[in-house]
Design a protein around this motif. Structure first.
Motif, PDB file in Angstrom:
ATOM      1  N   GLU A  55      12.841   3.127  -0.273  1.00 23.29           N
ATOM      2  CA  GLU A  55      12.136   2.280  -1.503  1.00 23.29           C
ATOM      3  C   GLU A  55      11.809   3.277  -2.673  1.00 23.29           C
ATOM      4  O   GLU A  55      11.947   2.734  -4.010  1.00 23.29           O
ATOM      5  CB  GLU A  55      11.115   1.490  -0.971  1.00 23.29           C
ATOM      6  CG  GLU A  55      11.345   0.412   0.052  1.00 23.29           C
ATOM      7  CD  GLU A  55      10.075  -0.223   0.818  1.00 23.29           C
ATOM      8  OE1 GLU A  55      10.252  -1.528   1.021  1.00 23.29           O
ATOM      9  OE2 GLU A  55       9.120   0.477   1.151  1.00 23.29           O
ATOM     10  N   TRP A  56      11.117   4.284  -2.482  1.00 25.71           N
ATOM     11  CA  TRP A  56      10.690   5.143  -3.520  1.00 25.71           C
ATOM     12  C   TRP A  56      11.753   5.257  -4.310  1.00 25.71           C
ATOM     13  O   TRP A  56      11.971   5.463  -5.487  1.00 25.71           O
ATOM     14  CB  TRP A  56       9.945   6.387  -2.781  1.00 25.71           C
ATOM     15  CG  TRP A  56       9.821   7.631  -3.761  1.00 25.71           C
ATOM     16  CD1 TRP A  56      10.661   8.563  -4.353  1.00 25.71           C
ATOM     17  CD2 TRP A  56       8.552   7.835  -4.576  1.00 25.71           C
ATOM     18  NE1 TRP A  56      10.017   9.207  -5.114  1.00 25.71           N
ATOM     19  CE2 TRP A  56       8.793   8.939  -5.384  1.00 25.71           C
ATOM     20  CE3 TRP A  56       7.293   7.026  -4.616  1.00 25.71           C
ATOM     21  CZ2 TRP A  56       7.826   9.410  -6.117  1.00 25.71           C
ATOM     22  CZ3 TRP A  56       6.466   7.695  -5.528  1.00 25.71           C
ATOM     23  CH2 TRP A  56       6.615   8.579  -6.485  1.00 25.71           C
ATOM     24  N   LYS A  57      12.833   6.061  -3.757  1.00 28.40           N
ATOM     25  CA  LYS A  57      14.226   6.342  -4.342  1.00 28.40           C
ATOM     26  C   LYS A  57      14.751   5.327  -5.311  1.00 28.40           C
ATOM     27  O   LYS A  57      15.090   5.356  -6.211  1.00 28.40           O
ATOM     28  CB  LYS A  57      15.263   7.239  -3.496  1.00 28.40           C
ATOM     29  CG  LYS A  57      14.656   8.485  -2.724  1.00 28.40           C
ATOM     30  CD  LYS A  57      15.650   9.023  -2.122  1.00 28.40           C
ATOM     31  CE  LYS A  57      15.397  10.255  -1.114  1.00 28.40           C
ATOM     32  NZ  LYS A  57      16.418  10.951  -0.233  1.00 28.40           N
ATOM     33  N   SER A  58      14.941   4.324  -4.671  1.00 33.51           N
ATOM     34  CA  SER A  58      15.201   3.107  -5.253  1.00 33.51           C
ATOM     35  C   SER A  58      14.514   2.737  -6.651  1.00 33.51           C
ATOM     36  O   SER A  58      15.001   2.609  -7.697  1.00 33.51           O
ATOM     37  CB  SER A  58      15.433   1.727  -4.452  1.00 33.51           C
ATOM     38  OG  SER A  58      15.835   0.777  -5.111  1.00 33.51           O
ATOM     39  N   LEU A  59      13.306   2.621  -6.590  1.00 36.60           N
ATOM     40  CA  LEU A  59      12.593   2.392  -7.674  1.00 36.60           C
ATOM     41  C   LEU A  59      12.473   3.729  -8.730  1.00 36.60           C
ATOM     42  O   LEU A  59      12.749   3.352 -10.008  1.00 36.60           O
ATOM     43  CB  LEU A  59      11.101   2.416  -7.182  1.00 36.60           C
ATOM     44  CG  LEU A  59      10.478   1.136  -6.654  1.00 36.60           C
ATOM     45  CD1 LEU A  59       9.130   1.063  -5.886  1.00 36.60           C
ATOM     46  CD2 LEU A  59      10.931  -0.082  -7.650  1.00 36.60           C
ATOM     47  N   PRO A 114       0.791  -0.920   0.128  1.00 33.22           N
ATOM     48  CA  PRO A 114      -0.153   0.114   0.088  1.00 33.22           C
ATOM     49  C   PRO A 114       0.860   1.121   0.057  1.00 33.22           C
ATOM     50  O   PRO A 114       1.985   1.264   0.428  1.00 33.22           O
ATOM     51  CB  PRO A 114      -0.882  -0.137   1.435  1.00 33.22           C
ATOM     52  CG  PRO A 114      -0.788  -1.701   1.490  1.00 33.22           C
ATOM     53  CD  PRO A 114       0.594  -2.037   1.109  1.00 33.22           C
ATOM     54  N   PRO A 115       0.471   2.289  -0.639  1.00 31.88           N
ATOM     55  CA  PRO A 115       1.195   3.685  -0.591  1.00 31.88           C
ATOM     56  C   PRO A 115       1.763   4.078   0.507  1.00 31.88           C
ATOM     57  O   PRO A 115       2.984   4.616   0.869  1.00 31.88           O
ATOM     58  CB  PRO A 115       0.236   4.633  -1.432  1.00 31.88           C
ATOM     59  CG  PRO A 115      -0.702   3.654  -1.876  1.00 31.88           C
ATOM     60  CD  PRO A 115      -0.853   2.685  -1.446  1.00 31.88           C
ATOM     61  N   GLU A 116       0.814   3.938   1.627  1.00 27.85           N
ATOM     62  CA  GLU A 116       1.439   4.527   2.965  1.00 27.85           C
ATOM     63  C   GLU A 116       2.367   3.689   3.499  1.00 27.85           C
ATOM     64  O   GLU A 116       2.901   4.192   4.790  1.00 27.85           O
ATOM     65  CB  GLU A 116       0.135   4.710   3.929  1.00 27.85           C
ATOM     66  CG  GLU A 116      -0.506   3.367   4.373  1.00 27.85           C
ATOM     67  CD  GLU A 116      -1.678   2.896   3.129  1.00 27.85           C
ATOM     68  OE1 GLU A 116      -2.250   1.712   3.676  1.00 27.85           O
ATOM     69  OE2 GLU A 116      -1.608   3.228   2.177  1.00 27.85           O
ATOM     70  N   PRO A 156      -2.924   0.342  -7.424  1.00 27.87           N
ATOM     71  CA  PRO A 156      -3.012   0.647  -5.625  1.00 27.87           C
ATOM     72  C   PRO A 156      -1.969   0.109  -4.877  1.00 27.87           C
ATOM     73  O   PRO A 156      -1.527   0.598  -3.864  1.00 27.87           O
ATOM     74  CB  PRO A 156      -4.543   0.131  -5.319  1.00 27.87           C
ATOM     75  CG  PRO A 156      -4.535  -1.022  -6.277  1.00 27.87           C
ATOM     76  CD  PRO A 156      -4.178  -0.490  -7.710  1.00 27.87           C
ATOM     77  N   PHE A 157      -1.466  -0.888  -5.485  1.00 28.54           N
ATOM     78  CA  PHE A 157      -0.251  -1.693  -4.819  1.00 28.54           C
ATOM     79  C   PHE A 157       0.968  -1.467  -5.320  1.00 28.54           C
ATOM     80  O   PHE A 157       2.184  -2.120  -5.237  1.00 28.54           O
ATOM     81  CB  PHE A 157      -0.668  -3.372  -5.003  1.00 28.54           C
ATOM     82  CG  PHE A 157      -0.888  -3.921  -6.315  1.00 28.54           C
ATOM     83  CD1 PHE A 157       0.255  -3.877  -7.286  1.00 28.54           C
ATOM     84  CD2 PHE A 157      -2.086  -3.895  -6.840  1.00 28.54           C
ATOM     85  CE1 PHE A 157       0.014  -4.399  -8.563  1.00 28.54           C
ATOM     86  CE2 PHE A 157      -2.345  -4.286  -8.213  1.00 28.54           C
ATOM     87  CZ  PHE A 157      -1.300  -4.372  -8.954  1.00 28.54           C
ATOM     88  N   ALA A 158       1.161  -0.304  -6.198  1.00 23.14           N
ATOM     89  CA  ALA A 158       2.556  -0.009  -6.720  1.00 23.14           C
ATOM     90  C   ALA A 158       2.593   1.448  -7.093  1.00 23.14           C
ATOM     91  O   ALA A 158       2.867   1.684  -8.214  1.00 23.14           O
ATOM     92  CB  ALA A 158       2.717  -0.762  -7.929  1.00 23.14           C
ATOM     93  N   ALA A 159       2.321   2.257  -6.178  1.00 18.90           N
ATOM     94  CA  ALA A 159       2.517   3.870  -6.411  1.00 18.90           C
ATOM     95  C   ALA A 159       3.818   4.000  -6.815  1.00 18.90           C
ATOM     96  O   ALA A 159       3.845   4.945  -8.017  1.00 18.90           O
ATOM     97  CB  ALA A 159       2.162   4.683  -5.071  1.00 18.90           C
ATOM     98  N   PRO A 160       4.800   3.746  -6.303  1.00 18.50           N
ATOM     99  CA  PRO A 160       6.242   4.278  -6.994  1.00 18.50           C
ATOM    100  C   PRO A 160       6.333   3.749  -8.408  1.00 18.50           C
ATOM    101  O   PRO A 160       7.062   4.452  -9.182  1.00 18.50           O
ATOM    102  CB  PRO A 160       7.291   3.889  -5.984  1.00 18.50           C
ATOM    103  CG  PRO A 160       6.428   3.397  -4.684  1.00 18.50           C
ATOM    104  CD  PRO A 160       5.056   3.014  -5.217  1.00 18.50           C
TER     105      PRO A 160
END
Length: 255
Positions: free
Chosen positions: A109-113, A101-103, A153-157
């Motif tokens: 993790e965001w930066k890595s993606l 979930p996004p939260e 919904p399960f893959a925001a980044p």
């Protein structure tokens, strides 16, 4: 009669080419005469993939790199250009995903993606640009996703990176057409790869949902990407740039 799909003498780099969609595209390019540099994080796996192309009569080398590293991106382009005699084709396929979930994502993790899926495509495109410009043109093929168009919904980044790939494709196409460089995106649908294998374990209903919406009534396979790679890398697509082409069995057309 001229073969518009002949790639003899062309030199290609395929990131994430050790397996799945990347290997399928590399196989298509090599099959039409291109010399291919397979790039993967695991050098042994990249070499094994390159060997399968050579065993089939193709020309292929293996390069090891972490595409999230700017230095590695510059290095592999230079190494491929030296080994193959130049670079005419770049397939920006390397990518990864973390599903939650996004939260629940951490900023790391965001930066890595972002670095792996999006920044690498920009940095590698910058790196090949001088070779393509000097050679009078080239082809860049960026791998997007259905999430370039739809939210997940399960893959925001991941969705953010693939939306970015679509806009990066259009921007580079507009900037570099005057140099004879065509830049296009391929948007895979639901493809049977090691990445989606784990998804099907985590989300048991996903298989039935995909089959229900996909008019072709099956998951895609890596070999479904051989033809689109050849088309977008060849003279046949000389007037195609800035396009985003779904390869999804009709999934995105079926509301």
């Amino acid at each position: 009669m001229t073969d518009l799909f002949d790639l003899t003498g062309r030199r290609a780099i395929v990131t994430g080419g050790s397996a799945g969609i990347g290997l399928g595209m590399a196989r298509g390019l090599a099959g039409k005469g291109a010399a291919v540099a397979i790039v993967g994080r695991d050098g042994a796996k990249a070499e094994a993939a390159a060997r399968t192309l050579r065993d089939s009569g193709g020309q292929a080398i293996a390069l090891s790199a972490d595409v999230a590293s700017e230095a590695d991106c510059a290095r592999i382009v230079a190494e491929a250009a030296e080994a193959l005699g130049g670079v005419d084709i770049l397939v920006n396929n390397a990518g990864t995903n973390v599903r939650k979930p996004p939260e629940d994502y951490t900023l790391d993790e965001w930066k890595s993606l972002i670095d792996t899926n999006l920044t690498s495509a920009f940095v590698l495109s910058q790196a090949v640009f001088p070779y393509m410009k000097e050679g009078g043109g080239g082809r860049i093929i960026n791998i997007g996703s259905m999430t370039s168009l739809f939210g997940a919904p399960f893959a925001a980044p991941y969705s953010a990176t693939k939306g970015g790939i679509l806009q990066l494709t259009k921007a580079l196409a507009a900037a570099w057409a005057k140099h004879g460089i065509c830049v296009n995106a391929v948007l895979p649908g639901w493809i049977d790869t090691t990445l989606t294998e784990q998804l099907r374990k985590d989300v048991p209903h996903i298989n039935d949902a995909v089959l229900a919406r996909t008019p072709a009534a099956r998951w895609g396979r890596p070999d479904d990407f051989e033809g689109i790679a050849v088309f977008l890398a060849s003279p046949a697509s000389a007037f195609v740039t800035g396009a985003a082409i779904p390869v999804d069995g009709g999934y995105s057309a079926n509301a």
